[in-house]
Design an enzyme around this catalytic site. Structure first.
Site, PDB file in Angstrom:
ATOM      1  N   SER A  26      -0.873  -3.519  10.513  1.00 57.20           N
ATOM      2  CA  SER A  26      -0.445  -4.426   9.490  1.00 57.20           C
ATOM      3  C   SER A  26       0.740  -5.051   9.745  1.00 57.20           C
ATOM      4  CB  SER A  26      -0.283  -3.695   8.100  1.00 57.20           C
ATOM      5  OG  SER A  26      -1.448  -2.847   8.054  1.00 57.20           O
ATOM      6  N   LYS A  36      -9.461  -2.539   2.243  1.00 53.34           N
ATOM      7  CA  LYS A  36      -9.295  -1.342   2.821  1.00 53.34           C
ATOM      8  C   LYS A  36     -10.250  -0.077   2.686  1.00 53.34           C
ATOM      9  CE  LYS A  36      -6.546  -3.303   5.806  1.00 53.34           C
ATOM     10  NZ  LYS A  36      -5.813  -4.553   5.477  1.00 53.34           N
ATOM     11  N   CYS A  69       1.354  -7.376  11.902  1.00 50.06           N
ATOM     12  CA  CYS A  69       1.823  -7.540  13.412  1.00 50.06           C
ATOM     13  C   CYS A  69       0.763  -8.751  14.072  1.00 50.06           C
ATOM     14  CB  CYS A  69       1.369  -6.314  14.133  1.00 50.06           C
ATOM     15  SG  CYS A  69       2.301  -4.747  13.736  1.00 50.06           S
ATOM     16  N   ASP A 113      -8.608  -9.999   9.477  1.00 48.84           N
ATOM     17  CA  ASP A 113      -8.466  -8.381   8.919  1.00 48.84           C
ATOM     18  C   ASP A 113      -9.412  -7.442   9.364  1.00 48.84           C
ATOM     19  OD1 ASP A 113      -6.127  -6.956   7.838  1.00 48.84           O
ATOM     20  OD2 ASP A 113      -7.334  -6.558   6.081  1.00 48.84           O
ATOM     21  N   HIS A 143     -10.140  -2.370  12.001  1.00 49.57           N
ATOM     22  CA  HIS A 143      -9.004  -3.437  11.360  1.00 49.57           C
ATOM     23  C   HIS A 143      -8.807  -4.524  12.337  1.00 49.57           C
ATOM     24  CE1 HIS A 143      -4.602  -3.291   9.917  1.00 49.57           C
ATOM     25  NE2 HIS A 143      -5.302  -4.359   9.003  1.00 49.57           N
ATOM     26  N   ARG A 158       0.731  -1.146   0.061  1.00 49.91           N
ATOM     27  CA  ARG A 158      -0.022   0.117  -0.075  1.00 49.91           C
ATOM     28  C   ARG A 158       0.949   1.207  -0.138  1.00 49.91           C
ATOM     29  NH1 ARG A 158      -1.761   0.739   4.418  1.00 49.91           N
ATOM     30  NH2 ARG A 158      -1.089  -1.058   5.592  1.00 49.91           N
ATOM     31  N   TYR A 197      -1.787  -3.552  -6.791  1.00 51.73           N
ATOM     32  CA  TYR A 197      -1.612  -4.358  -5.466  1.00 51.73           C
ATOM     33  C   TYR A 197      -2.544  -4.032  -4.220  1.00 51.73           C
ATOM     34  CZ  TYR A 197       1.357  -6.855  -2.152  1.00 51.73           C
ATOM     35  OH  TYR A 197       1.816  -7.981  -1.531  1.00 51.73           O
ATOM     36  N   ARG A 204       2.507 -12.089  -0.436  1.00 47.43           N
ATOM     37  CA  ARG A 204       1.144 -12.588   0.176  1.00 47.43           C
ATOM     38  C   ARG A 204       0.543 -13.804  -0.532  1.00 47.43           C
ATOM     39  NH1 ARG A 204      -1.477  -8.597   4.364  1.00 47.43           N
ATOM     40  NH2 ARG A 204       0.232  -7.210   4.503  1.00 47.43           N
TER      41      ARG A 204
HETATM   42  P1  GTP Z   1      -2.133  -7.524   7.531  1.00 51.50           P
HETATM   43  O1  GTP Z   1      -2.565  -8.793   6.696  1.00 51.50           O
HETATM   44  O2  GTP Z   1      -1.023  -6.808   6.930  1.00 51.50           O
HETATM   45  O3  GTP Z   1      -2.901  -6.683   8.063  1.00 51.50           O
HETATM   46  O4  GTP Z   1      -0.853  -8.192   8.815  1.00 51.50           O
HETATM   47  P2  GTP Z   1      -1.289  -9.364  10.145  1.00 51.50           P
HETATM   48  O5  GTP Z   1      -1.498  -8.528  11.307  1.00 51.50           O
HETATM   49  O6  GTP Z   1      -2.477 -10.272   9.636  1.00 51.50           O
HETATM   50  O7  GTP Z   1      -0.120  -9.803   9.990  1.00 51.50           O
HETATM   51  P3  GTP Z   1       0.300 -11.528  10.197  1.00 51.50           P
HETATM   52  O8  GTP Z   1      -0.401 -12.310  11.070  1.00 51.50           O
HETATM   53  O9  GTP Z   1       0.616 -12.018   8.893  1.00 51.50           O
HETATM   54  O10 GTP Z   1       1.901 -11.069  10.908  1.00 51.50           O
HETATM   55  C1  GTP Z   1       2.974 -11.076  10.381  1.00 51.50           C
HETATM   56  C2  GTP Z   1       4.140 -11.280  11.170  1.00 51.50           C
HETATM   57  O11 GTP Z   1       3.943 -11.129  12.729  1.00 51.50           O
HETATM   58  C3  GTP Z   1       5.032 -12.159  10.693  1.00 51.50           C
HETATM   59  O12 GTP Z   1       6.639 -11.837  10.918  1.00 51.50           O
HETATM   60  C4  GTP Z   1       5.197 -13.185  12.205  1.00 51.50           C
HETATM   61  O13 GTP Z   1       6.191 -13.732  12.328  1.00 51.50           O
HETATM   62  C5  GTP Z   1       5.074 -12.290  13.234  1.00 51.50           C
HETATM   63  N1  GTP Z   1       4.113 -12.741  14.394  1.00 51.50           N
HETATM   64  C6  GTP Z   1       2.815 -13.111  14.552  1.00 51.50           C
HETATM   65  N2  GTP Z   1       2.444 -13.333  15.698  1.00 51.50           N
HETATM   66  C7  GTP Z   1       3.649 -13.284  16.432  1.00 51.50           C
HETATM   67  C8  GTP Z   1       3.849 -13.359  17.848  1.00 51.50           C
HETATM   68  O14 GTP Z   1       3.064 -13.965  18.510  1.00 51.50           O
HETATM   69  N3  GTP Z   1       5.072 -13.303  18.302  1.00 51.50           N
HETATM   70  C9  GTP Z   1       5.992 -12.735  17.482  1.00 51.50           C
HETATM   71  N4  GTP Z   1       7.380 -12.519  17.887  1.00 51.50           N
HETATM   72  N5  GTP Z   1       5.852 -12.554  16.100  1.00 51.50           N
HETATM   73  C10 GTP Z   1       4.596 -12.984  15.755  1.00 51.50           C
HETATM   74  C1  SPV Z   2      -2.709  -4.492   5.620  1.00 49.76           C
HETATM   75  O1  SPV Z   2      -1.659  -3.966   5.171  1.00 49.76           O
HETATM   76  O2  SPV Z   2      -3.179  -4.137   6.473  1.00 49.76           O
HETATM   77  C2  SPV Z   2      -3.033  -5.651   4.792  1.00 49.76           C
HETATM   78  C3  SPV Z   2      -2.797  -5.629   3.385  1.00 49.76           C
HETATM   79  O3  SPV Z   2      -3.869  -6.412   5.087  1.00 49.76           O
HETATM   80  S1  SPV Z   2      -3.583  -4.782   2.313  1.00 49.76           S
HETATM   81  O4  SPV Z   2      -4.537  -5.451   1.755  1.00 49.76           O
HETATM   82  O5  SPV Z   2      -2.675  -4.485   1.059  1.00 49.76           O
HETATM   83  O6  SPV Z   2      -3.939  -3.532   3.037  1.00 49.76           O
HETATM   84 MN    MN Z   3      -4.528  -5.399   7.529  1.00 53.21          MN
END
Ligand code: GTP
Ligand code: SPV
Ligand code: MN
Length: 589
Positions: free
Chosen positions: A251, A209, A253, A276, A229, A72, A200, A373
Site C-alpha cells: 500500500s 480488499k 508504494c 490495485d 494486490h 485500514r 473507511y 484519498r
Molecule cells: P494503495 O492505493 O494504498 O494500494 O497504494 P499505491 O501503491 O497505489 O500507492 P500510490 O501510487 O498512490 O503511491 C503513493 C506514494 O508513492 C506517493 O507518496 C508517491 O509520491 C510515491 N511514489 C510513487 N511512485 C514513485 C516513484 O517512482 N519514486 C518515488 N520516490 N516515489 C514514488
Molecule cells: C491499500 O491500503 O492497499 C489500499 C487502500 O488500496 S484500502 O482500500 O483502504 O485498502
Molecule cells: Mn492497495
C-alpha cells in the site's frame, strides 16, 4: 417466492433493525440523490458530503471520515477459517462460531433509525468467466456511492444473483464508529465478510480488499487461480506492440502512479487496466491472463500532481462517469476546491484541514490526512486500455514485485526462473506507510504485497504460487524492482515516476530476448549500458549504486527472511528455503 439474496437480506435486517431498506439500482440519478441527502446530514465535522467547485472539479464531492477512522486497521481484521492453522500467522484468528456470536451482539440494532442500503454488484465484467456476483448491505451512503464507483453495481448484478446461492455476502455497518467495537471479519467457508465500526476504504468497501483479495485468494487457492494486490498495465513500444505486465507493491508504494504513468522515455506509452487488484487465471493457451475486478480507483491524494501523475489529475477533473469523491483532503473555503500536500501551485493562504479546522501555511500538522484519498471511476482515465472491458482480460508477460526499500534492494532484478521468482516475491520487505494504522517507516516483510490481504496461511499460498507456475506452459518472467533506494543524504537516487519506464523497457527487452543480463547471487541484473539513461542527469557511479550488492547488508537480510519464513513451519515450501540457503552461501563469500 423470495430468492436466496432476498432471504439473506431479510435475515440481516432482522439483526440490524434498520428504519428502512433501500435496494440500490446503481443509476447515476440514485447516486446524485444520495449525495444530495448527504449534504443536509450534519455530523461531528460537517455534512456527509460537501459539493466542491463543479466548474473546476466536475461531479466532485468531499467527505470527512470520523477522525479515528482514517485507514485500514489490520489489528482488528480477522480471517476466521475453522482452523487457526489455515488462517496462518499472517492473520488474526477467532473461532468462527465465537466470532459470529461477537459480531451478532455488536450488530443487533446497529442500523436503528438508519437506512440499510442493499448493493448488488459484480467484481469483474458481467460477461467474464472470472467475474463474481456479490451483495453488500451498508448503513453508510458514502459507502454506497463509493461502491458504485469501484464496482459494477446495479440491476445486472441482481440478475446474476437471482438463481444462485453461492454469492459473496458483505455485512457492513459503521456501528458507533468506536475503535473498541470495530471488527473486520472474514468467513471464507461462508463467502462472508462482516465489518462493523469503520466507514473507511478497505474496512468498508467490502468488494475491495475484503472480498477481492482475502476471500478471493482463498477461492483462488481452491479453484486454481490467484487474487493479487497488483496493477495491470499494457506498455506500447515504438513499434506499436503492447506487452502486458502486472506489478505487486505494498500500500502507498506507487501502484497508482505506475499504472497511469506518463512515460519519460520517448516512443513508449502506458495503457492502464488497473491500479490495485488483479485476478490471474490460466488461459487455454497456457498463459496467465489478468482481469481487474474493480472499476475505480481509491487512490492516495497527497503527492498527486501534474508532475507526479498527470493522467490521474486529468482523470480527477474529467467528470464524465459517476461522481468523484475526495476523502479527508483539505478544502479551500474561498474557491471551494480540494487541496492536498504536493498538489501543483502555491499553498493557499487559508484552508480548512481534513477535519474541517482552520489551517495556515506553516501549521504543524498536515492539511490533508497522509492517507486522504479520492474515489474516481476508471472510465474517466485518458489512458484507459481498450482491453479494459475484455471479459477474458489480457495475457501477462511479466510480473514485477516492488517494495519501498531505502537500502539494499537493487533497482531491478530478474529471477532465474519461476520458482526463484516466487522466492523474490516471498522475501519482499517494505517500509510501512500511512495506508494502515500504525508506525510508519519500519521495514516489515510483505510477501507479494499480500501480508495484510492473503486470506489463508502464507506458507500454503507460496505453495499455490509454485503450483501455478507448473501449470503455466508459457509463464511470465518475474522481476523485483525498487524505486526507493536513497543516497547518504537520504535522497532518492532514482528519479522514479515516468522514468520508471526506463526499467520497464529493460524488462520488456528481457521478455523479448533482446538483451543479455548479468548473473549475481541475488538474481539477474542489467548491464548498465542496456539501460537508457544517457539523457538523465544521473552519474554512472550513482547508477551503479542502485545495483550495489553489499554482502554485509545481505547477511542481515537473509537472517530476517529466515526468521520470517520460520513462522510458517511445515507449510513453508522446501524450494524457497533452498533458494534462501543458496543466497546465504553466495553472500557469505
Ligand atoms: P494503495 O492505493 O494504498 O494500494 O497504494 P499505491 O501503491 O497505489 O500507492 P500510490 O501510487 O498512490 O503511491 C503513493 C506514494 O508513492 C506517493 O507518496 C508517491 O509520491 C510515491 N511514489 C510513487 N511512485 C514513485 C516513484 O517512482 N519514486 C518515488 N520516490 N516515489 C514514488
Ligand atoms: C491499500 O491500503 O492497499 C489500499 C487502500 O488500496 S484500502 O482500500 O483502504 O485498502
Ligand atoms: Mn492497495
Amino acid at each position: 417466492m423470495a430468492t436466496a439474496v432476498e432471504e439473506w437480506v431479510e435475515e440481516q435486517a432482522r439483526v440490524a433493525q434498520p428504519a428502512r431498506i433501500h435496494w440500490c439500482d446503481g443509476t447515476e440519478g440514485e447516486a446524485l440523490r444520495l449525495l444530495e441527502i448527504g449534504q443536509n446530514e450534519e455530523r461531528l465535522n460537517g455534512p456527509v458530503f460537501i459539493e466542491l467547485n463543479q466548474k473546476k472539479w466536475p461531479k466532485a464531492f468531499l467527505h470527512r471520515s470520523h477522525p479515528t477512522d482514517v485507514a485500514r486497521t489490520e489489528h482488528l481484521t480477522y480471517v476466521c477459517h475453522p482452523s487457526r492453522e489455515m488462517s496462518g500467522p499472517n492473520n488474526n484468528w477467532m473461532e468462527p462460531g465465537e466470532a459470529k456470536r461477537l459480531l451478532t451482539r455488536l450488530s443487533t440494532g446497529c442500523m436503528k433509525g438508519r437506512t440499510m442500503y442493499v448493493l448488488p454488484y459484480m467484481m469483474g465484467h458481467p460477461d467474464s468467466p472470472y467475474a463474481k456476483a456479490c451483495i453488500q448491505i451498508t448503513d453508510s451512503s458514502y459507502v454506497a456511492v463509493s461502491m458504485r464507483i469501484m464496482t459494477r453495481l446495479g440491476k445486472q448484478a441482481l440478475e446474476k444473483l437471482k438463481n444462485r446461492n453461492d454469492f459473496v455476502r458483505g455485512f457492513h455497518s459503521i456501528g458507533d464508529l468506536s475503535p473498541r467495537r470495530r471488527f473486520i471479519m472474514h468467513f471464507p467457508d461462508d463467502n462472508l465478510v462482516w465489518s462493523i465500526g469503520s466507514g473507511y476504504g478497505g474496512n468498508a468497501l467490502l468488494g475491495k480488499k475484503c472480498f477481492s483479495l482475502r476471500i478471493a485468494s482463498w477461492l483462488g487457492y481452491r479453484q486454481g487461480w490467484l487474487a493479487e494486490h497488483m496493477v495491470i498495465m499494457g506498455i506500447e513500444d515504438p513499434q506499436g506492440e503492447i506487452t502486458y505486465i502486472c506489478g505487486a507493491f505494498p500500500s502507498a508504494c506507487g501502484k497508482t502512479n505506475l499504472a497511469m504513468m506518463e512515460s519519460a522515455l520517448g516512443g513508449y506509452r502506458v495503457w492502464t487496466l488497473g491500479d490495485d487488484i488483479a485476478w490471474l487465471n490460466i488461459g487455454p493457451d497456457g498463459r496467465l491472463w489478468a482481469i481487474n475486478p474493480e472499476t475505480g480507483y481509491f487512490g492516495v491524494a497527497p503527492g498527486t500532481s501534474m508532475v507526479s501523475n498527470p493522467n490521474m489529475m486529468r482523470t480527477l477533473r474529467r467528470g464524465l462517469f459517476t461522481p468523484t469523491l475526495f476523502t479527508n483532503v483539505a478544502l479551500n473555503p474561498e474557491t471551494n476546491e480540494p487541496w492536498w500536500e504536493g498538489l501543483d501551485g502555491p499553498v493557499p493562504e487559508k484552508l480548512l484541514d481534513w477535519q474541517g479546522r482552520p489551517w495556515k501555511p506553516g501549521s504543524k500538522e498536515k492539511a490533508a490526512h497522509p492517507n486522504s484519498r479520492f474515489t474516481v471511476s476508471i472510465y474517466n482515465t485518458p489512458t484507459l486500455s481498450p482491453e479494459f472491458d475484455n471479459p477474458r482480460g489480457v495475457p501477462i508477460s511479466a510480473i514485477i514485485f516492488g517494495g519501498r526499500r531505502g537500502h539494499l534492494i537493487p533497482l531491478v532484478v530478474e529471477s532465474f526462473d519461476w520458482t526463484h521468482g516466487v522466492f523474490l516475491g516471498a522475501r519482499m520487505g517494505s517500509e510501512t506507510t500511512a495506508a494502515a494504522a500504525g508506525e510508519v517507516g519500519i521495514v516489515r516483510r510483505d510477501p507479494m504485497a499480500m501480508l495484510p490481504f492473503c486470506g489463508y496461511n502464507l506458507g500454503v499460498y507460496f505453495r499455490h504460487w509454485l503450483n501455478m507456475g507448473q501449470r503455466l506452459s508459457r509463464p511470465p518472467k518475474i522481476f523485483s524492482v525498487n524505486w526507493f533506494r536513497v543516497d547518504e543524504d537520504g535522497r532518492f537516487i532514482w528519479p522514479g515516476f515516468g522514468h520508471n519506464m526506463r526499467v520497464l523497457k529493460w524488462i520488456i527487452d528481457r521478455v523479448k530476448g533482446r538483451v543479455p543480463a548479468r548473473e549475481t547471487p541475488v538474481g539477474l541484473i542489467p548491464y548498465l549500458e542496456d539501460l537508457v539513461v544517457d539523457d538523465l542527469n544521473l552519474p554512472r557511479e550513482k547508477l551503479a549504486k542502485l545495483f550495489e550488492i553489499k554482502m554485509s547488508e545481505w547477511k542481515k537480510e537473509v537472517e530476517e527472511i529466515r526468521q520470517f519464513f520460520k513462522q510458517y513451519g511445515q507449510h513453508m515450501p522446501r524450494e524457497l528455503l533452498d533458494h534462501l540457503e543458496a543466497m546465504e552461501r553466495a553472500v557469505r563469500i
